[in-house]
Design a protein around this motif. Structure first.
Motif, mmCIF file in Angstrom:
data_model
loop_
_atom_site.group_PDB
_atom_site.id
_atom_site.type_symbol
_atom_site.label_atom_id
_atom_site.label_comp_id
_atom_site.label_asym_id
_atom_site.label_seq_id
_atom_site.Cartn_x
_atom_site.Cartn_y
_atom_site.Cartn_z
ATOM 1 N N HIS A 26 -9.412 3.307 -40.071
ATOM 2 C CA HIS A 26 -8.528 2.455 -39.378
ATOM 3 C C HIS A 26 -7.054 2.991 -39.836
ATOM 4 C CE1 HIS A 26 -7.006 -1.901 -37.330
ATOM 5 N NE2 HIS A 26 -6.461 -1.183 -37.758
ATOM 6 N N ASN A 27 -6.109 3.875 -38.947
ATOM 7 C CA ASN A 27 -5.128 4.064 -38.693
ATOM 8 C C ASN A 27 -3.833 3.401 -38.197
ATOM 9 O OD1 ASN A 27 -5.966 7.332 -39.316
ATOM 10 N ND2 ASN A 27 -7.381 6.256 -38.459
ATOM 11 N N TYR A 28 -2.984 3.822 -38.791
ATOM 12 C CA TYR A 28 -1.464 3.181 -38.020
ATOM 13 C C TYR A 28 -0.442 4.646 -38.317
ATOM 14 C CZ TYR A 28 2.004 0.028 -36.728
ATOM 15 O OH TYR A 28 3.021 -0.920 -36.025
ATOM 16 N N SER A 29 0.315 4.589 -37.094
ATOM 17 C CA SER A 29 0.572 5.917 -37.127
ATOM 18 C C SER A 29 2.538 5.541 -36.492
ATOM 19 C CB SER A 29 0.378 7.404 -36.383
ATOM 20 O OG SER A 29 -1.056 7.561 -36.945
ATOM 21 N N ASN A 43 1.089 9.072 -40.846
ATOM 22 C CA ASN A 43 -0.353 8.336 -40.362
ATOM 23 C C ASN A 43 -0.655 7.899 -42.498
ATOM 24 O OD1 ASN A 43 -2.464 7.951 -38.962
ATOM 25 N ND2 ASN A 43 -3.230 8.732 -40.618
ATOM 26 N N ALA A 44 -0.958 6.131 -41.473
ATOM 27 C CA ALA A 44 -1.306 5.621 -42.419
ATOM 28 C C ALA A 44 -2.925 5.033 -42.206
ATOM 29 C CB ALA A 44 -0.571 4.312 -43.612
ATOM 30 N N GLN A 45 -3.858 5.789 -43.158
ATOM 31 C CA GLN A 45 -5.285 4.714 -42.567
ATOM 32 C C GLN A 45 -6.085 4.134 -44.222
ATOM 33 O OE1 GLN A 45 -8.004 8.232 -42.078
ATOM 34 N NE2 GLN A 45 -6.287 9.850 -42.251
ATOM 35 N N CYS A 46 -7.028 3.816 -43.850
ATOM 36 C CA CYS A 46 -7.617 3.020 -44.606
ATOM 37 C C CYS A 46 -9.953 3.636 -43.683
ATOM 38 C CB CYS A 46 -7.675 2.292 -45.605
ATOM 39 S SG CYS A 46 -7.398 0.649 -44.780
ATOM 40 N N PRO A 47 -10.087 2.748 -44.715
ATOM 41 C CA PRO A 47 -11.540 2.498 -44.302
ATOM 42 C C PRO A 47 -11.289 1.753 -43.427
ATOM 43 C CG PRO A 47 -12.530 3.264 -47.023
ATOM 44 C CD PRO A 47 -10.328 3.385 -46.085
ATOM 45 N N GLU A 48 -12.101 0.719 -42.728
ATOM 46 C CA GLU A 48 -11.796 -0.244 -41.831
ATOM 47 C C GLU A 48 -12.643 -1.330 -42.379
ATOM 48 O OE1 GLU A 48 -11.141 -3.011 -38.125
ATOM 49 O OE2 GLU A 48 -10.676 -0.500 -39.141
ATOM 50 N N THR A 49 -13.616 -1.198 -43.268
ATOM 51 C CA THR A 49 -13.889 -2.332 -44.300
ATOM 52 C C THR A 49 -12.659 -2.644 -45.670
ATOM 53 O OG1 THR A 49 -14.611 -1.347 -46.147
ATOM 54 C CG2 THR A 49 -16.614 -2.331 -43.907
ATOM 55 N N LEU A 50 -11.673 -1.856 -45.379
ATOM 56 C CA LEU A 50 -10.387 -2.573 -46.367
ATOM 57 C C LEU A 50 -9.001 -2.869 -45.807
ATOM 58 C CD1 LEU A 50 -10.554 0.347 -49.449
ATOM 59 C CD2 LEU A 50 -11.330 -2.898 -49.510
ATOM 60 N N TRP A 51 -8.800 -2.673 -44.195
ATOM 61 C CA TRP A 51 -7.863 -2.869 -43.451
ATOM 62 C C TRP A 51 -7.362 -4.389 -43.713
ATOM 63 C CZ3 TRP A 51 -4.582 -0.153 -41.392
ATOM 64 C CH2 TRP A 51 -3.135 -0.221 -40.630
ATOM 65 N N GLU A 84 0.153 -3.998 -45.852
ATOM 66 C CA GLU A 84 1.085 -2.779 -46.533
ATOM 67 C C GLU A 84 0.945 -1.487 -46.161
ATOM 68 O OE1 GLU A 84 0.976 -1.538 -50.925
ATOM 69 O OE2 GLU A 84 0.289 -3.286 -50.174
ATOM 70 N N LEU A 85 -0.108 -0.913 -45.500
ATOM 71 C CA LEU A 85 -0.351 0.454 -44.703
ATOM 72 C C LEU A 85 0.567 0.432 -43.103
ATOM 73 C CD1 LEU A 85 -3.450 1.067 -45.264
ATOM 74 C CD2 LEU A 85 -1.829 2.213 -46.082
ATOM 75 N N GLN A 86 0.794 -0.236 -43.128
ATOM 76 C CA GLN A 86 1.666 -0.664 -41.251
ATOM 77 C C GLN A 86 2.852 -0.642 -41.815
ATOM 78 O OE1 GLN A 86 0.413 -3.935 -38.560
ATOM 79 N NE2 GLN A 86 2.082 -3.400 -37.344
ATOM 80 N N GLN A 87 3.749 -1.454 -42.522
ATOM 81 C CA GLN A 87 4.619 -1.679 -43.374
ATOM 82 C C GLN A 87 5.256 0.059 -43.652
ATOM 83 O OE1 GLN A 87 4.811 -5.037 -46.368
ATOM 84 N NE2 GLN A 87 4.753 -6.515 -44.555
#
Length: 81
Positions: free
Chosen positions: A39-42, A55-63, A69-72
């Motif tokens: 999952h990415n948020y850029s 770009n902030a990203q993590c495995p979809e299972t951890l979104w 926090e990644l979006q912020q």
């Protein structure tokens, strides 16, 4: 293409900071079935002839745990004058 990788668009938007700089944001998921799903948020901005990205990203299972926090973090991306 034949890579087996595909992207799923989730959302897009824009914002303007206090200095008048325009930023664009995009949320999307990239997957290669059986290998990964991320999952990415850029956040993107243009300064002169340069495209700058965060770009902030993590495995979809951890979104669900880390996504806010990644979006912020991505939305805090600003260019210095």
């Amino acid at each position: 293409d034949d890579s087996g990788v595909f992207a799923e668009f989730r959302s897009a938007g824009s914002r303007v900071d206090a200095a008048g700089q325009q930023y664009y944001v995009m949320e999307y998921v990239v997957e290669r079935p059986g290998k990964f799903r991320r999952h990415n948020y850029s956040s993107y901005a243009v300064k002169g002839t340069q495209l700058l990205t965060f770009n902030a990203q993590c495995p979809e299972t951890l979104w669900s745990r880390d996504g806010e926090e990644l979006q912020q973090s991505a939305e805090s991306f600003v260019l210095l004058p």
